[in-house]
Each structure stands twice: as structure tokens, then as C-alpha cells.
Design a protein around this motif. Sequence first.
Motif, PDB file in Angstrom:
ATOM      1  N   ILE A 151       0.864  -1.180   0.000  1.00  0.00           N
ATOM      2  CA  ILE A 151       0.000   0.000   0.000  1.00  0.00           C
ATOM      3  C   ILE A 151       0.904   1.234   0.000  1.00  0.00           C
ATOM      4  O   ILE A 151       1.930   1.236   0.696  1.00  0.00           O
ATOM      5  N   PRO A 152       0.564   2.294  -0.761  1.00  0.00           N
ATOM      6  CA  PRO A 152       1.408   3.502  -0.680  1.00  0.00           C
ATOM      7  C   PRO A 152       1.384   4.105   0.723  1.00  0.00           C
ATOM      8  O   PRO A 152       0.384   3.994   1.432  1.00  0.00           O
ATOM      9  N   LEU A 153       2.482   4.747   1.113  1.00  0.00           N
ATOM     10  CA  LEU A 153       2.594   5.335   2.462  1.00  0.00           C
ATOM     11  C   LEU A 153       1.579   6.456   2.659  1.00  0.00           C
ATOM     12  O   LEU A 153       1.058   6.641   3.759  1.00  0.00           O
ATOM     13  N   VAL A 154       1.362   7.229   1.605  1.00  0.00           N
ATOM     14  CA  VAL A 154       0.345   8.301   1.621  1.00  0.00           C
ATOM     15  C   VAL A 154      -0.297   8.337   0.239  1.00  0.00           C
ATOM     16  O   VAL A 154       0.205   7.726  -0.704  1.00  0.00           O
ATOM     17  N   ASN A 155      -1.404   9.071   0.141  1.00  0.00           N
ATOM     18  CA  ASN A 155      -2.053   9.259  -1.152  1.00  0.00           C
ATOM     19  C   ASN A 155      -1.668  10.640  -1.679  1.00  0.00           C
ATOM     20  O   ASN A 155      -2.168  11.654  -1.195  1.00  0.00           O
ATOM     21  N   ALA A 156      -0.758  10.684  -2.653  1.00  0.00           N
ATOM     22  CA  ALA A 156      -0.246  11.957  -3.184  1.00  0.00           C
ATOM     23  C   ALA A 156      -0.870  12.295  -4.540  1.00  0.00           C
ATOM     24  O   ALA A 156      -0.340  13.100  -5.293  1.00  0.00           O
ATOM     25  N   THR A 157      -2.019  11.682  -4.814  1.00  0.00           N
ATOM     26  CA  THR A 157      -2.658  11.839  -6.126  1.00  0.00           C
ATOM     27  C   THR A 157      -3.186  13.251  -6.351  1.00  0.00           C
ATOM     28  O   THR A 157      -3.770  13.841  -5.446  1.00  0.00           O
ATOM     29  N   LYS A 158      -2.957  13.766  -7.569  1.00  0.00           N
ATOM     30  CA  LYS A 158      -3.521  15.066  -7.959  1.00  0.00           C
ATOM     31  C   LYS A 158      -4.889  14.857  -8.597  1.00  0.00           C
ATOM     32  O   LYS A 158      -5.273  13.731  -8.925  1.00  0.00           O
ATOM     33  N   LYS A 159      -5.567  15.992  -8.814  1.00  0.00           N
ATOM     34  CA  LYS A 159      -6.908  15.955  -9.406  1.00  0.00           C
ATOM     35  C   LYS A 159      -6.890  15.347 -10.797  1.00  0.00           C
ATOM     36  O   LYS A 159      -5.917  15.545 -11.537  1.00  0.00           O
ATOM     37  N   PRO A 160      -7.965  14.664 -11.181  1.00  0.00           N
ATOM     38  CA  PRO A 160      -8.071  14.211 -12.566  1.00  0.00           C
ATOM     39  C   PRO A 160      -7.868  15.400 -13.515  1.00  0.00           C
ATOM     40  O   PRO A 160      -8.337  16.498 -13.234  1.00  0.00           O
ATOM     41  N   GLY A 161      -7.124  15.155 -14.604  1.00  0.00           N
ATOM     42  CA  GLY A 161      -6.862  16.233 -15.558  1.00  0.00           C
ATOM     43  C   GLY A 161      -5.536  16.921 -15.318  1.00  0.00           C
ATOM     44  O   GLY A 161      -5.063  17.665 -16.171  1.00  0.00           O
ATOM     45  N   GLU A 162      -4.935  16.712 -14.138  1.00  0.00           N
ATOM     46  CA  GLU A 162      -3.628  17.324 -13.847  1.00  0.00           C
ATOM     47  C   GLU A 162      -2.511  16.309 -14.077  1.00  0.00           C
ATOM     48  O   GLU A 162      -2.673  15.129 -13.765  1.00  0.00           O
ATOM     49  N   TRP A 163      -1.388  16.797 -14.599  1.00  0.00           N
ATOM     50  CA  TRP A 163      -0.241  15.914 -14.808  1.00  0.00           C
ATOM     51  C   TRP A 163       0.374  15.508 -13.471  1.00  0.00           C
ATOM     52  O   TRP A 163       0.471  16.314 -12.556  1.00  0.00           O
ATOM     53  N   GLN A 164       0.791  14.262 -13.409  1.00  0.00           N
ATOM     54  CA  GLN A 164       1.403  13.711 -12.195  1.00  0.00           C
ATOM     55  C   GLN A 164       2.718  13.023 -12.568  1.00  0.00           C
ATOM     56  O   GLN A 164       2.891  12.598 -13.699  1.00  0.00           O
ATOM     57  N   THR A 165       3.614  12.929 -11.605  1.00  0.00           N
ATOM     58  CA  THR A 165       4.889  12.261 -11.887  1.00  0.00           C
ATOM     59  C   THR A 165       5.070  11.036 -10.996  1.00  0.00           C
ATOM     60  O   THR A 165       4.619  11.021  -9.844  1.00  0.00           O
ATOM     61  N   TYR A 166       5.724  10.049 -11.569  1.00  0.00           N
ATOM     62  CA  TYR A 166       6.291   8.946 -10.805  1.00  0.00           C
ATOM     63  C   TYR A 166       7.806   8.982 -11.033  1.00  0.00           C
ATOM     64  O   TYR A 166       8.260   9.069 -12.191  1.00  0.00           O
ATOM     65  N   ASP A 167       8.545   8.899  -9.954  1.00  0.00           N
ATOM     66  CA  ASP A 167       9.986   8.658 -10.055  1.00  0.00           C
ATOM     67  C   ASP A 167      10.237   7.379  -9.282  1.00  0.00           C
ATOM     68  O   ASP A 167      10.011   7.310  -8.074  1.00  0.00           O
ATOM     69  N   ILE A 168      10.644   6.372 -10.022  1.00  0.00           N
ATOM     70  CA  ILE A 168      10.675   5.010  -9.483  1.00  0.00           C
ATOM     71  C   ILE A 168      12.093   4.457  -9.550  1.00  0.00           C
ATOM     72  O   ILE A 168      12.746   4.524 -10.600  1.00  0.00           O
ATOM     73  N   ILE A 169      12.559   3.935  -8.422  1.00  0.00           N
ATOM     74  CA  ILE A 169      13.840   3.222  -8.412  1.00  0.00           C
ATOM     75  C   ILE A 169      13.531   1.740  -8.242  1.00  0.00           C
ATOM     76  O   ILE A 169      12.919   1.339  -7.239  1.00  0.00           O
ATOM     77  N   PHE A 170      13.900   0.981  -9.242  1.00  0.00           N
ATOM     78  CA  PHE A 170      13.598  -0.449  -9.266  1.00  0.00           C
ATOM     79  C   PHE A 170      14.903  -1.234  -9.193  1.00  0.00           C
ATOM     80  O   PHE A 170      15.829  -0.985  -9.968  1.00  0.00           O
ATOM     81  N   THR A 171      14.964  -2.155  -8.235  1.00  0.00           N
ATOM     82  CA  THR A 171      16.098  -3.084  -8.156  1.00  0.00           C
ATOM     83  C   THR A 171      15.597  -4.455  -8.573  1.00  0.00           C
ATOM     84  O   THR A 171      14.683  -4.999  -7.941  1.00  0.00           O
TER      85      THR A 171
END
Length: 258
Positions: free
Chosen positions: A162-182
Motif C-alpha cells: 500500500i502507498p505510504l500516503v495518497n499523493a494523487t492530484k486531481k483528474p486532468g492534472e499531470w502527475q509524476t512517478y519517479d521510481i527506483i527499481f532493483t
Amino acid sequence: MKKIIVALLGVTLITTSAFAQQSREDSLNREAAKTEIWEPKPTKVEPGKTPSDAPSDAIVLYNGKNLDAWHRLGGGKAGWKIEKDGTLTVVKGSGSIETNQSFGSCQLHIEWRSPAIIKQSGQYRANSGVFFMGKYEIQILDSYTNQTYVNGQAGALYKQHIPLVNATKKPGEWQTYDIIFTAPQFYADGKVQVPGRFTVLHNGVLVQNNVDIKGTIQWIGPSVYEAHPSKLPFYLQDHDLDGGSPVSFRNIWIRPLD
Ligand code: MG
């Protein structure tokens, strides 16, 4: 004469104490130097002008121009739509799109947007996902006020964390993911040797903090590892379940961490 002797003594004492102090500093510096590492120097990288822009050593996978770095998952041409402003949008039923290139451990930057006008709810609202190595999904979903199971909301490692918090923006707004995958590592017999890991920032907010991957994601039942090569393509999911809620993308870049 007495005055001169006193003055000389004073100068000698000051000199001696200054010398002692200098020598103490030199000794401390020598001790400190034992734990200094000077080589090899990290490669100099020019960051993008804003944190979202690709740095100089990134592989740009989508920059609004074409889908040359992608194909349809399973084979064929990538069928998603490039809008006039360079936005890439899922076309329902055209299939997921997969990178031509294979990757192992990496840093991925991706920007996504739910449609401004939302029609569905739960898992039907702007559902997509980033499937690392085709197996480990960081969920994309409108989760601004949309209710669903929390291990399936935006920023979840689907059905695992589960995500630690919900950082989602409003529908229609651009959002970013920065993901570090091992990437996980496997023994020769196929058993997992070192589980994979994810760290995820959603709109710059930490939502997954170096969590362990439990295995290939499953919609039903527990996740189990299946051995696979050390590098594989990743794909973006065409998961517009009911239609009318397609996710858009822009500015996708990756830095392999091999
Ligand atoms: Mg999904």
C-alpha cells in the motif's frame, strides 16, 4: 635585559603553542584522510532544467514525438494516440505498449494524467500501470477521491504494498512517478536469491520506501517468483476496462542502474 628575556620567552611560548596546535591539526587531517575516497569520481551528469527533464545520461523513451522506442505488447505496432501537443493517450483495445529495449535495475521517470472528466469508479477509473520486467506493477489509477482497495490504488505495488500516503492530484492534472527499481536475482535452480525492491515518489512524495517485491503480480492469489532473465522490457498497460477513462502519458525517461 630582564625585559628582553621575558619577551623572548613569551615569543618562544607562543611559537611553541602555535606549532603544537598546527601539528595537532595535521595529525587530525591525516587521520581523517584515511577514510576519504577520491577515486573513481562519479560521472558528471547535467541535470534537466526542471527535475522532470531528462538528465544528460538518461535514455529518453518518449518525448512527445514518436513511439519509436515502443511496440505493441505481444508484437506489432504500438497503437496509442499521439495528440497535437505531444500527449500520448491509451487507445482502448489497442494493447499495452512495451519498450523495444530491455532493462534490469533502473530509475524511471514517467508523467501521467487521468482524464479531466471522469466516468467510472474504482478500478475502472483511469487504470493503467508500469509493469517492470513485464511482471512487477506500480499501479496507475485515479485515486484523488476514488475509492478502491488500497493495495490497488495509485502508487501501490499492486496487491503487495500500500502507498505510504495518497499523493494523487486531481483528474486532468499531470502527475509524476519517479521510481527506483532493483531487479530480483535468481539461483541457477530458479529460486529467488535476492528479492527485487521498489522506491517510488509520486508527485515528489515518497510512497514506497525500498519495499520488497514478493513475486510476479497476481490479480488473484498470492504472488510467487518465477525466474527470468536479468534484463527484460517493461510495458505500460492498456487497462481502460470499460472505455471512456483512458490515461495519458508524457516525458518518459530511464536510467539503467547496472
Ligand atoms: Mg493497472
